[in-house]
Structures are given as C-alpha cells and as structure tokens.
Enzyme design. Structure first.
Site, PDB file in Angstrom:
ATOM      1  NE  ARG A  44      -1.402  -2.487   2.852  1.00  0.00           N
ATOM      2  CZ  ARG A  44      -2.179  -2.645   3.607  1.00  0.00           C
ATOM      3  NH1 ARG A  44      -2.849  -2.101   4.482  1.00  0.00           N
ATOM      4  NH2 ARG A  44      -3.178  -3.548   3.122  1.00  0.00           N
ATOM      5  CG  ASP A  95      -2.372   0.690   6.645  1.00  0.00           C
ATOM      6  OD1 ASP A  95      -3.667   1.324   6.645  1.00  0.00           O
ATOM      7  OD2 ASP A  95      -2.184  -0.189   6.975  1.00  0.00           O
ATOM      8  CG  ASP A 102      -3.842   0.915  10.770  1.00  0.00           C
ATOM      9  OD1 ASP A 102      -4.705   1.094  10.069  1.00  0.00           O
ATOM     10  OD2 ASP A 102      -2.778   0.021  10.604  1.00  0.00           O
TER      11      ASP A 102
HETATM   12  N1  ROI Z   1       4.096  -5.027   7.312  1.00  0.00           N
HETATM   13  C1  ROI Z   1       4.804  -4.025   7.697  1.00  0.00           C
HETATM   14  N2  ROI Z   1       5.998  -4.328   8.085  1.00  0.00           N
HETATM   15  N3  ROI Z   1       4.434  -2.780   8.184  1.00  0.00           N
HETATM   16  C2  ROI Z   1       3.148  -2.310   7.776  1.00  0.00           C
HETATM   17  O1  ROI Z   1       2.712  -1.254   8.202  1.00  0.00           O
HETATM   18  C3  ROI Z   1       2.292  -3.337   7.418  1.00  0.00           C
HETATM   19  N4  ROI Z   1       0.985  -2.979   7.125  1.00  0.00           N
HETATM   20  C4  ROI Z   1      -0.016  -3.856   6.665  1.00  0.00           C
HETATM   21  C5  ROI Z   1       0.415  -5.589   6.464  1.00  0.00           C
HETATM   22  C6  ROI Z   1       0.169  -6.048   5.122  1.00  0.00           C
HETATM   23  C7  ROI Z   1      -0.170  -6.426   7.605  1.00  0.00           C
HETATM   24  N5  ROI Z   1       1.780  -5.725   6.855  1.00  0.00           N
HETATM   25  C8  ROI Z   1       2.771  -4.680   7.020  1.00  0.00           C
HETATM   26  O2  ROI Z   1      -1.137  -3.781   6.558  1.00  0.00           O
END
Ligand code: ROI
Length: 166
Positions: free
Chosen positions: A96, A99, A101
């Site tokens: 992505r 993101d 959260d």
């Molecule tokens: N893996 C890492 N290292 N960092 C993330 O922010 C991250 N975000 C996600 C998934 C795909 C689970 N893996 C990730 O959404």
C-alpha cells in the site's frame, strides 16, 4: 492544548511509491487538518513485511495526535488522507502507498464496530508499532498491561531499524 481534544495514537505505514515521502506527506496533511493537532512523531523505521513476503519493505512510524473528532470521524479523516495519496483498497495484507491506523483512541476506550476496532487488534504482534511507540511514549501501558518500553525489549525486531535519515 484544547481540553476537548482526545489524545490518539496513530500508526503510519507505506511500502510503495517512495514510502518515506508518503509518510512525510501524511504528517503534513495531519498538521494541516483543522480538527487534528500533530503532537509528536517517532523516527521512521524500515520493517520487514508482515503477511505475504513478495512485497517491498515498509516504512513505519507512530504519531500522537490530539483531535476533537469522534472515532469514526477520525477514521473518515484518515481514510481521506490515504485516498488523497493514491491508496486503493485492494488486497488484504497487500502492498500500500499509505496506511493510517488508529491504534488507540483516548485512555482506554474500546470500540468494536464494522469499520473500526480499537485498540487496533494487531498492536502486540507488530514490532513496527511497539518500537516507534516506545520511542515517543515509553510509559504507555499496552493492552497486555506492560509499558511500551518494557515490551519493546522483549519482542523480536524482525530486522526493524531506523531509517538513516528518519
Ligand atoms: N508490514 C509491515 N512491516 N508494516 C506495515 O505497516 C504493514 N501493514 C500491513 C500489513 C500488510 C499487514 N503488513 C505490514 O497492513
């Protein structure tokens, strides 16, 4: 500080299209938002992808904000920022551009709705959340009742490291 503001902890992550720039731009958008006050952000970290490994490494950070927005309003605001930076919701656990959260909203509020679960359910499994959080809020008590600083010392870092210029 506005007394009506709730302190929230936000996770930032990206692994496409110049990920560090995506995070920098997201922080600028949070700063510019009328209803959000960016208080502090951790350094940027490089992390190994969680989930399918056939994707680039991530850049991750954790920020503390204050906001007058209710949880779902904050979610809308964050999704608006994600969309403005080209985020498309495709594969679960796929790569992505950005993101954002909501990890924690206020002191101990639990939220379980279709769109939002708080605290974020993956927090304790994610070294790329725990370590940056420990950097900016070492005394924060995690859902396992341990401080972020203590827990950061117990977990597997899985190659997590600060970006050289983070
Ligand atoms: N893996 C890492 N290292 N960092 C993330 O922010 C991250 N975000 C996600 C998934 C795909 C689970 N893996 C990730 O959404």
């Amino acid at each position: 500080m506005n007394a009506l503001m709730t302190e929230c902890i936000i996770g930032l992550g990206a692994n496409l299209n110049e990920p560090a720039q995506q995070l920098t731009q997201a922080l600028a958008q949070l700063t510019a938002h009328a209803d959000i006050e960016l208080r502090v952000c951790s350094r940027f970290y490089t992390s190994t992808p969680m989930g399918p490994h056939a994707q680039p490494d991530y850049v991750n950070a954790v920020a503390i904000i204050g906001t007058v927005l209710a949880p779902l309003e904050l979610l809308d605001a964050l999704q608006h920022i994600e969309a403005s930076q080209g985020r498309e919701r495709t594969l679960r656990w796929g790569p992505r551009t950005l993101d954002l959260d909501i990890l924690f909203y206020g002191q101990q509020l639990n939220i379980n709705s279709d769109r939002l679960t708080i605290p974020h359910p993956g927090v304790l499994e994610r070294e790329f959340v725990i370590v940056p959080l420990a950097e900016i809020a070492p005394d924060f008590i995690l859902p396992n009742q341990i401080t972020a600083a203590q827990f950061a010392q117990e977990i597997d870092l899985k190659g997590l490291r600060p970006l050289a210029n983070g």
